[in-house]
Design a protein around this motif. Structure first.
Motif, PDB file in Angstrom:
ATOM      1  N   ARG A 108       0.976  -0.662  -0.348  1.00 37.15           N
ATOM      2  CA  ARG A 108      -0.507   0.169   0.259  1.00 37.15           C
ATOM      3  C   ARG A 108       0.661   1.068  -0.298  1.00 37.15           C
ATOM      4  O   ARG A 108       0.263   2.634  -0.244  1.00 37.15           O
ATOM      5  CB  ARG A 108      -1.043   0.217   0.998  1.00 37.15           C
ATOM      6  N   TYR A 109       1.863   1.307   0.822  1.00 32.74           N
ATOM      7  CA  TYR A 109       3.040   2.566   0.702  1.00 32.74           C
ATOM      8  C   TYR A 109       3.406   2.430  -0.253  1.00 32.74           C
ATOM      9  O   TYR A 109       3.530   4.197  -0.900  1.00 32.74           O
ATOM     10  CB  TYR A 109       4.139   2.146   2.004  1.00 32.74           C
ATOM     11  N   ASN A 110       4.122   1.388  -1.394  1.00 29.50           N
ATOM     12  CA  ASN A 110       4.460   1.913  -3.057  1.00 29.50           C
ATOM     13  C   ASN A 110       3.812   2.262  -3.603  1.00 29.50           C
ATOM     14  O   ASN A 110       4.517   2.972  -4.287  1.00 29.50           O
ATOM     15  CB  ASN A 110       5.215   0.284  -3.054  1.00 29.50           C
ATOM     16  N   GLN A 111       2.307   1.865  -3.424  1.00 26.76           N
ATOM     17  CA  GLN A 111       1.410   2.078  -4.585  1.00 26.76           C
ATOM     18  C   GLN A 111       1.182   3.866  -4.326  1.00 26.76           C
ATOM     19  O   GLN A 111       0.799   4.260  -4.838  1.00 26.76           O
ATOM     20  CB  GLN A 111       0.336   1.624  -4.141  1.00 26.76           C
ATOM     21  N   GLN A 112       0.986   4.075  -3.277  1.00 30.75           N
ATOM     22  CA  GLN A 112       0.685   5.366  -2.977  1.00 30.75           C
ATOM     23  C   GLN A 112       1.820   6.750  -3.069  1.00 30.75           C
ATOM     24  O   GLN A 112       2.077   7.612  -2.880  1.00 30.75           O
ATOM     25  CB  GLN A 112       0.497   6.012  -1.155  1.00 30.75           C
ATOM     26  N   GLY A 113       3.094   5.570  -3.921  1.00 27.53           N
ATOM     27  CA  GLY A 113       4.260   6.559  -4.046  1.00 27.53           C
ATOM     28  C   GLY A 113       5.258   6.839  -3.529  1.00 27.53           C
ATOM     29  O   GLY A 113       6.286   7.573  -2.614  1.00 27.53           O
ATOM     30  N   GLY A 114       5.273   6.293  -2.371  1.00 31.26           N
ATOM     31  CA  GLY A 114       6.625   6.014  -1.290  1.00 31.26           C
ATOM     32  C   GLY A 114       7.967   5.550  -2.022  1.00 31.26           C
ATOM     33  O   GLY A 114       8.046   5.420  -2.667  1.00 31.26           O
ATOM     34  N   LYS A 115       8.625   7.027  -1.290  1.00 25.22           N
ATOM     35  CA  LYS A 115       9.959   7.034  -1.927  1.00 25.22           C
ATOM     36  C   LYS A 115      10.950   6.166  -1.302  1.00 25.22           C
ATOM     37  O   LYS A 115      12.335   5.960  -1.926  1.00 25.22           O
ATOM     38  CB  LYS A 115      10.615   8.557  -0.947  1.00 25.22           C
ATOM     39  N   GLU A 116      11.182   5.506  -0.331  1.00 24.13           N
ATOM     40  CA  GLU A 116      12.380   4.523   0.139  1.00 24.13           C
ATOM     41  C   GLU A 116      11.244   2.856  -0.564  1.00 24.13           C
ATOM     42  O   GLU A 116      10.233   2.738   0.420  1.00 24.13           O
ATOM     43  CB  GLU A 116      12.063   4.271   1.522  1.00 24.13           C
ATOM     44  N   LYS A 117      12.471   2.144  -0.519  1.00 24.39           N
ATOM     45  CA  LYS A 117      11.776   1.162  -0.275  1.00 24.39           C
ATOM     46  C   LYS A 117      11.866   0.069   0.613  1.00 24.39           C
ATOM     47  O   LYS A 117      12.783   0.099   1.885  1.00 24.39           O
ATOM     48  CB  LYS A 117      12.798   0.347  -1.476  1.00 24.39           C
ATOM     49  N   LEU A 118      11.368  -0.502   0.671  1.00 23.35           N
ATOM     50  CA  LEU A 118      11.806  -1.528   2.594  1.00 23.35           C
ATOM     51  C   LEU A 118      11.574  -3.087   2.176  1.00 23.35           C
ATOM     52  O   LEU A 118      10.594  -3.306   0.947  1.00 23.35           O
ATOM     53  CB  LEU A 118      10.017  -1.222   2.905  1.00 23.35           C
ATOM     54  N   SER A 119      11.946  -3.463   3.198  1.00 24.79           N
ATOM     55  CA  SER A 119      12.130  -4.882   2.683  1.00 24.79           C
ATOM     56  C   SER A 119      11.077  -6.206   3.153  1.00 24.79           C
ATOM     57  O   SER A 119      10.217  -5.664   4.108  1.00 24.79           O
ATOM     58  CB  SER A 119      13.767  -5.215   3.886  1.00 24.79           C
ATOM     59  N   VAL A 120      10.839  -6.751   2.166  1.00 26.50           N
ATOM     60  CA  VAL A 120       9.757  -7.923   2.308  1.00 26.50           C
ATOM     61  C   VAL A 120       9.941  -9.100   2.569  1.00 26.50           C
ATOM     62  O   VAL A 120       9.417  -9.763   2.911  1.00 26.50           O
ATOM     63  CB  VAL A 120       8.487  -7.897   1.451  1.00 26.50           C
ATOM     64  N   HIS A 121      11.587  -8.976   2.399  1.00 25.99           N
ATOM     65  CA  HIS A 121      12.368 -10.485   2.654  1.00 25.99           C
ATOM     66  C   HIS A 121      12.349 -11.039   4.601  1.00 25.99           C
ATOM     67  O   HIS A 121      13.071  -9.870   4.591  1.00 25.99           O
ATOM     68  CB  HIS A 121      13.018 -10.955   2.000  1.00 25.99           C
ATOM     69  N   LYS A 122      11.910 -11.603   4.970  1.00 25.87           N
ATOM     70  CA  LYS A 122      12.436 -11.379   6.588  1.00 25.87           C
ATOM     71  C   LYS A 122      11.697 -10.586   7.251  1.00 25.87           C
ATOM     72  O   LYS A 122      13.028 -10.051   8.139  1.00 25.87           O
ATOM     73  CB  LYS A 122      13.259 -12.010   7.030  1.00 25.87           C
ATOM     74  N   PRO A 123      11.172  -9.658   7.353  1.00 23.65           N
ATOM     75  CA  PRO A 123      10.415  -8.428   7.360  1.00 23.65           C
ATOM     76  C   PRO A 123      11.421  -8.508   9.382  1.00 23.65           C
ATOM     77  O   PRO A 123      10.194  -9.570   9.863  1.00 23.65           O
ATOM     78  CB  PRO A 123       9.263  -7.952   7.999  1.00 23.65           C
TER      79      PRO A 123
END
Length: 141
Positions: A108-123
């Motif tokens: 959802r954050y990435n869809q709203q145009g989030g600037k930073e990339k967050l890890s989804v592998h083993k959060p």
């Protein structure tokens, strides 16, 4: 992951700074109470340590130094203990239910145009704190 004590303290400090200070989080995350308590300990314990040392020396000039130093060291170690424990918590992998919620939040954050990339592998919990922090900062704009 095995971290040194210094790395745990730094990670705990980063975790405590990233976690948003929003009262509505108390309903969803027990970490909110822990973070609030740790912030209070970080602010209050050093002053209490110096106060206890001064009181012991003024009340008992001969034996007060030894007792005062004991309480001084004990009270000064409390913030370090809190940071180490928060560092351990921040390094833990999220449970499956919270991890799926985190992954949905990142999408959802990435869809709203989030600037930073967050890890989804083993959060980890530090990643959750970062997501919550960025989400609340984005909602304030």
């Amino acid at each position: 992951m095995k971290l040194s004590v210094v790395a745990l303290i730094k990670l705990g400090y980063r975790y405590i700074k990233l976690w948003p200070n929003r009262a509505e989080l108390v309903q969803y995350f027990p970490e909110y109470r822990i973070i609030r308590f740790a912030r209070m300990v970080l602010n209050v314990a050093p002053g209490l340590a110096f106060l206890s040392l001064a009181l012991q020396i003024s009340l008992q000039p001969i034996n007060g130094l030894v007792i005062g130093l004991f309480y001084f060291i004990l009270l000064l170690s409390m913030p370090l203990q809190a940071l180490v424990m928060l560092g351990v918590k921040a390094d833990k992998v999220l449970p499956p239910s919270l991890a799926s919620w985190y992954k949905e939040g990142v999408a959802r954050y990435n869809q709203q145009g989030g600037k930073e990339k967050l890890s989804v592998h083993k959060p980890r919990y530090i990643d959750l704190a970062q997501l919550l922090n960025m989400t609340y900062q984005q909602s304030l704009k």
